[in-house]
Design an enzyme around this catalytic site. Structure first.
Site, short mmCIF file in Angstrom:
data_model
loop_
_atom_site.label_atom_id
_atom_site.label_comp_id
_atom_site.label_asym_id
_atom_site.label_seq_id
_atom_site.Cartn_x
_atom_site.Cartn_y
_atom_site.Cartn_z
N GLU A 227 20.26 -30.12 -16.23
CA GLU A 227 21.37 -30.89 -16.65
C GLU A 227 21.08 -31.86 -17.63
O GLU A 227 20.14 -32.67 -17.62
CB GLU A 227 21.86 -31.98 -15.47
CG GLU A 227 22.61 -31.23 -14.15
CD GLU A 227 23.92 -30.60 -14.48
OE1 GLU A 227 24.46 -30.91 -15.56
OE2 GLU A 227 24.29 -30.00 -13.38
N CYS A 261 24.97 -39.23 -19.89
CA CYS A 261 25.15 -37.85 -20.44
C CYS A 261 26.69 -37.38 -20.67
O CYS A 261 26.97 -36.81 -21.73
CB CYS A 261 24.42 -36.69 -19.83
SG CYS A 261 25.13 -37.00 -18.09
P1 NAP Z 1 13.76 -37.47 -20.35
O1 NAP Z 1 12.79 -38.11 -21.22
O2 NAP Z 1 13.86 -35.93 -20.60
O3 NAP Z 1 13.15 -37.76 -18.97
C1 NAP Z 1 13.89 -37.21 -17.96
C2 NAP Z 1 13.04 -36.94 -16.75
O4 NAP Z 1 12.12 -36.04 -17.33
C3 NAP Z 1 11.93 -38.18 -16.55
O5 NAP Z 1 11.74 -38.02 -14.91
C4 NAP Z 1 10.73 -37.76 -17.38
O6 NAP Z 1 9.49 -38.22 -16.78
C5 NAP Z 1 10.66 -36.13 -17.35
N1 NAP Z 1 10.23 -35.50 -18.34
C6 NAP Z 1 10.45 -35.90 -19.64
N2 NAP Z 1 9.71 -34.78 -20.57
C7 NAP Z 1 9.05 -34.03 -19.70
C8 NAP Z 1 8.11 -32.90 -19.73
N3 NAP Z 1 7.79 -32.48 -20.89
N4 NAP Z 1 7.94 -32.03 -18.52
C9 NAP Z 1 8.31 -32.52 -17.46
N5 NAP Z 1 9.06 -33.71 -17.10
C10 NAP Z 1 9.49 -34.27 -18.20
O7 NAP Z 1 15.29 -38.06 -20.50
P2 NAP Z 1 15.71 -39.40 -20.36
O8 NAP Z 1 15.33 -40.09 -21.71
O9 NAP Z 1 14.99 -40.02 -18.98
O10 NAP Z 1 17.31 -39.41 -20.07
C11 NAP Z 1 18.15 -39.32 -21.19
C12 NAP Z 1 18.54 -37.94 -21.30
O11 NAP Z 1 18.89 -37.30 -20.16
C13 NAP Z 1 19.86 -37.79 -22.22
O12 NAP Z 1 19.51 -36.75 -23.15
C14 NAP Z 1 20.87 -37.58 -21.18
O13 NAP Z 1 21.96 -36.98 -21.93
C15 NAP Z 1 20.41 -36.70 -20.23
N6 NAP Z 1 21.02 -36.65 -18.92
C16 NAP Z 1 21.82 -35.78 -18.63
C17 NAP Z 1 22.81 -35.66 -17.38
C18 NAP Z 1 23.51 -34.46 -17.06
O14 NAP Z 1 23.79 -34.49 -16.04
N7 NAP Z 1 23.68 -33.37 -17.77
C19 NAP Z 1 22.50 -36.81 -16.74
C20 NAP Z 1 21.98 -38.07 -17.19
C21 NAP Z 1 21.09 -37.90 -18.22
P3 NAP Z 1 8.86 -39.48 -17.74
O15 NAP Z 1 9.80 -40.56 -17.47
O16 NAP Z 1 7.56 -39.50 -17.05
O17 NAP Z 1 8.57 -39.18 -19.12
#
Ligand code: NAP
Length: 454
Positions: A227, A261
């Site tokens: 997602e 999102c």
């Molecule tokens: P993020 O930086 O990708 O973090 C999300 C999760 O993934 C965190 O637990 C993060 O851990 C982990 N993570 C990050 N990089 C990783 C990697 N290379 N390998 C494994 N795990 C990794 O995203 P965010 O800034 O928290 O959230 C914002 C994004 O999420 C936006 O793009 C938003 O649109 C999207 N989102 C999508 C939905 C949907 O349902 N489609 C819902 C909500 C949000 P750490 O915090 O330890 O880095």
């Protein structure tokens, strides 16, 4: 250590010891061991525990909303609504999991054949900070009701929410290791996915994280659901109720300080109603009371982290450099904390971050188009495909555009895009694959088994 930092003040609220590699392996082993018992418990038993969980969530909603405000800046009312939604998804799967996963007889030449849905084992959830309870519960409730067990790797800036969720499961009476939180950074996710007991991974987060997790899961031949980000288009057609649309658009842009999102991100407005829409939209965006999330008057808090706020501001400045014009906002306020004001950019064009990228904060991109056909073309001119909305007084026409013409996982007519336990949720294109919620969500992490008796 992982730190809870209050984004309204920049001060550390609490620090949490991270799990070591050995600690993580030991937790996963225990969760896996528990699955061997949990998988054969009845739906009635699991459902009772889920109902307990929903009651506890409801009774502690104020305290949990406070925790979110403290860790990621969500205003109190939105926090309470989020916890109520978590309770709803628990009750929903408690009530429906059994019928969703009932055996399905199939006619064949054999004396009996049917499809049975069996749990897979321990599923990893990698979750973001923006809806720190909802994202976890919409993954965990169906996964656990299906007979799986779960481990959570939450975002590093919400360790308090992660620990609280594990405690809620315990308090509801779930066996000790049905759901466990791992307090780890993203660097340790690879090792978790590679653990033999992990049978699948569900990630909600950025596209970069999605690519990384999908690559590791793929190399291990493990299933994943992704997602990811979105840049939802909202189309305002010439026969729309413009005032109403402007109100809905502003609240869909500013919910959770724009960090959703499925937040409305691109506003595609046809010529005839453009000036009127912009006037009402600017009025609604300006009316937001942005301030301390603990203050009852605030309708919008700070962003979750200063680095995220600065990244958003850079996208705004780059877009301005390339010709976008600021209608309101666009400047970092002189105050402590990760605040960013409601902002509207117009004359947004391809090549600008405001057109091509996801703006994860309270910034609206407004795009003027000649007619409905151009509106649809611009809406689909995006790498993302999560949600979309169309505003028109011709609901039949709106329905056709929503169903047949917009490239997105969820299309709403005359309303903002919302997640709902009863409806499938997920995206196409770079917004991810797989579905959460509804009957589709619970079937993502099960063995759809064919049983044939000769
Ligand atoms: P993020 O930086 O990708 O973090 C999300 C999760 O993934 C965190 O637990 C993060 O851990 C982990 N993570 C990050 N990089 C990783 C990697 N290379 N390998 C494994 N795990 C990794 O995203 P965010 O800034 O928290 O959230 C914002 C994004 O999420 C936006 O793009 C938003 O649109 C999207 N989102 C999508 C939905 C949907 O349902 N489609 C819902 C909500 C949000 P750490 O915090 O330890 O880095």
């Amino acid at each position: 250590m992982q730190h809870s930092i209050n984004p309204a003040t920049g001060k550390i609220v609490k620090s949490y010891e991270q799990h070591t590699k050995e600690g993580v392996v030991s937790i996963i082993n225990s969760v896996d061991k528990t699955w061997h018992h949990w998988r054969s418990t009845s739906f009635m038993f699991r459902g009772q525990l889920m109902h307990n969980l929903s009651s506890i969530l409801r009774s502690r909603k104020e305290e949990l909303a406070f925790l979110m405000a403290q860790e990621m800046g969500k205003v109190k009312n939105e926090g309470i609504a989020e916890i109520e939604k978590c309770a709803w998804v628990c009750d929903y799967y408690a009530a429906h999991a059994e019928s969703f996963l009932e055996n399905e007889p199939i006619e064949t030449e054999a004396s009996k054949s049917f499809v049975s849905y069996q749990s897979l084992g321990t599923i990893l959830g990698v979750m973001p900070w923006n809806f720190p309870f909802w994202q976890v519960f919409r993954f965990a409730a169906p996964t656990i009701m299906a007979g799986n067990t779960a481990v959570l790797k939450h975002a590093s800036n919400v360790p308090g929410c992660s620990v609280a969720i594990e405690e809620l499961f315990r308090e509801a009476g779930f066996p000790e290791n049905v759901f466990r939180s791992l307090i780890i950074g993203s660097g340790m996710v690879e090792g978790v996915i590679k653990h033999k007991a992990i049978k699948g991974v569900s990630l909600t987060g950025s596209n970069a994280a999605g690519k990384s997790v999908a690559t590791i899961a793929g190399s291990e031949l493990k299933k994943c659901v992704l997602e990811l980000g979105g840049s939802d288009p909202y189309l305002i057609l010439k026969d729309a109720d413009v005032e109403k649309a402007a109100k809905i658009c502003a609240s869909a842009r500013l919910l959770n300080a724009g960090q959703s999102c499925i937040g409305a991100k691109r506003f595609i407005v046809v010529n005839e109603v453009y000036p009127k829409f912009l006037e009402h939209f600017a009025h609604e965006m300006n009316a937001a009371q942005f301030g301390d999330p603990f203050d009852e008057e605030s309708t919008m808090g700070p962003m979750a982290r200063e680095d995220l706020r600065d990244e958003l501001h850079k996208q705004v400045l780059d877009s301005i450099k390339k010709g976008a014009e600021v209608i309101i906002g666009g400047e970092i306020p002189h105050r402590k904390g990760a605040y960013y004001p409601p902002t509207i950019l117009e004359h947004v064009k391809p090549g600008m971050p405001a057109y091509d990228e996801e703006l994860f904060g309270p910034v609206a991109s407004v795009i003027r188009v000649a007619d409905e056909q151009e509106a649809i073309k611009v809406a689909n001119d995006s790498d993302f495909g999560l949600g979309a909305a169309v505003f028109t007084s011709n609901t039949k026409r709106g329905e056709n555009i929503a169903e047949m013409q917009l490239e997105a996982g969820a299309c709403f007519v005359n309303d903002s895009v919302k997640s709902d336990p009863r409806l499938p949720f997920g995206g196409i294109k770079t917004s991810g694959f797989g579905r959460e919620l509804s009957v589709y969500g619970i079937k993502e992490f099960v063995n759809i088994k064919a049983v044939v008796v000769k």
